[in-house]
Motif scaffolding. Structure first.
Motif, short mmCIF file in Angstrom:
data_model
loop_
_atom_site.label_atom_id
_atom_site.label_comp_id
_atom_site.label_asym_id
_atom_site.label_seq_id
_atom_site.Cartn_x
_atom_site.Cartn_y
_atom_site.Cartn_z
N ALA A 17 0.88 -1.17 0.00
CA ALA A 17 0.00 0.00 0.00
C ALA A 17 0.92 1.23 0.00
O ALA A 17 1.87 1.31 0.77
CB ALA A 17 -0.90 0.00 1.22
N THR A 29 -1.29 1.38 -5.06
CA THR A 29 -0.92 0.03 -4.66
C THR A 29 0.19 -0.47 -5.57
O THR A 29 0.44 0.10 -6.63
CB THR A 29 -2.12 -0.94 -4.74
N GLY A 38 -2.63 13.64 -0.76
CA GLY A 38 -3.80 12.82 -1.07
C GLY A 38 -3.50 11.67 -2.02
O GLY A 38 -4.38 11.23 -2.75
N ILE A 39 -2.28 11.20 -2.01
CA ILE A 39 -1.88 10.11 -2.92
C ILE A 39 -2.17 8.77 -2.25
O ILE A 39 -1.79 8.53 -1.11
CB ILE A 39 -0.39 10.21 -3.27
N LYS A 40 -2.83 7.92 -2.99
CA LYS A 40 -3.05 6.53 -2.57
C LYS A 40 -2.84 5.66 -3.80
O LYS A 40 -3.38 5.95 -4.85
CB LYS A 40 -4.45 6.32 -2.02
N LEU A 46 7.14 8.94 -0.11
CA LEU A 46 5.93 8.15 0.08
C LEU A 46 6.09 7.19 1.26
O LEU A 46 7.20 6.81 1.63
CB LEU A 46 5.66 7.31 -1.17
N THR A 89 -1.51 4.52 -11.79
CA THR A 89 -1.98 5.62 -10.96
C THR A 89 -2.06 6.89 -11.79
O THR A 89 -1.32 7.04 -12.77
CB THR A 89 -1.05 5.83 -9.74
N ASP A 134 1.07 5.52 0.09
CA ASP A 134 0.28 6.72 0.34
C ASP A 134 1.16 7.89 0.75
O ASP A 134 2.29 7.72 1.17
CB ASP A 134 -0.81 6.46 1.38
N GLU A 135 0.59 9.08 0.57
CA GLU A 135 1.18 10.34 1.04
C GLU A 135 0.00 11.22 1.40
O GLU A 135 -0.70 11.72 0.52
CB GLU A 135 2.05 10.97 -0.05
N GLN A 136 -0.26 11.38 2.71
CA GLN A 136 -1.48 12.04 3.17
C GLN A 136 -1.61 13.49 2.73
O GLN A 136 -2.67 13.92 2.30
CB GLN A 136 -1.58 11.96 4.69
#
Length: 135
Positions: A4, A15, A11-13, A53, A44, A6-8
């Protein structure tokens, strides 16, 4: 393994999967305390190059009840098999085991030859009175 990504703040999510893991720490330009690995990112809409990340790699699970022993109870025989030592009828004997997942100082084991019933005590070290140092 699945990853998983992500970078809060941005707003990156995303896989991905672990595509490669180095054979040893300190290779591929990383220091001797880290292991290099590569992640193949699934499609993505955001380019991830140059972005710091967080990667989360879920740990494995036994998916059921297993027999575990302290890691220090496991030893290798001359032929390379793993084994644990147990006491039976007042004598010590080895049980050949196949090690599995390891966590928190314990390792899952499956007996290959012999039995290892639940609750069986295993040897993690013992004091041998015949090997005392001279005074």
């Amino acid at each position: 393994m699945r990853v998983a990504i992500d970078e809060q703040a941005l707003g990156i999510k995303a896989t991905g999967v672990v595509a490669r893991v180095a054979d040893a720490p300190g290779t591929h330009g990383v220091d001797g305390y880290h292991v290099y690995f590569e992640v193949r990112v699934d499609k993505t809409s955001t380019r991830l190059e140059g972005v710091s990340l967080r990667l989360t790699v879920p740990i494995e699970s036994t998916k059921g009840v297993v027999t575990v022993v302290p890691l220090s109870a496991l030893s290798l025989a001359a032929d390379g098999t793993s084994r644990v030592q147990v006491e039976r009828n007042g004598a010590l004997e080895y049980v050949v085991v196949k090690p599995g997942l390891s966590a928190d100082g314990f390792v899952a084991v499956t007996p290959v030859h012999g039995t290892l019933p639940p609750g069986q005590l295993v040897v993690v070290g013992y004091k041998n009175p015949d090997n005392r140092e001279p005074k």
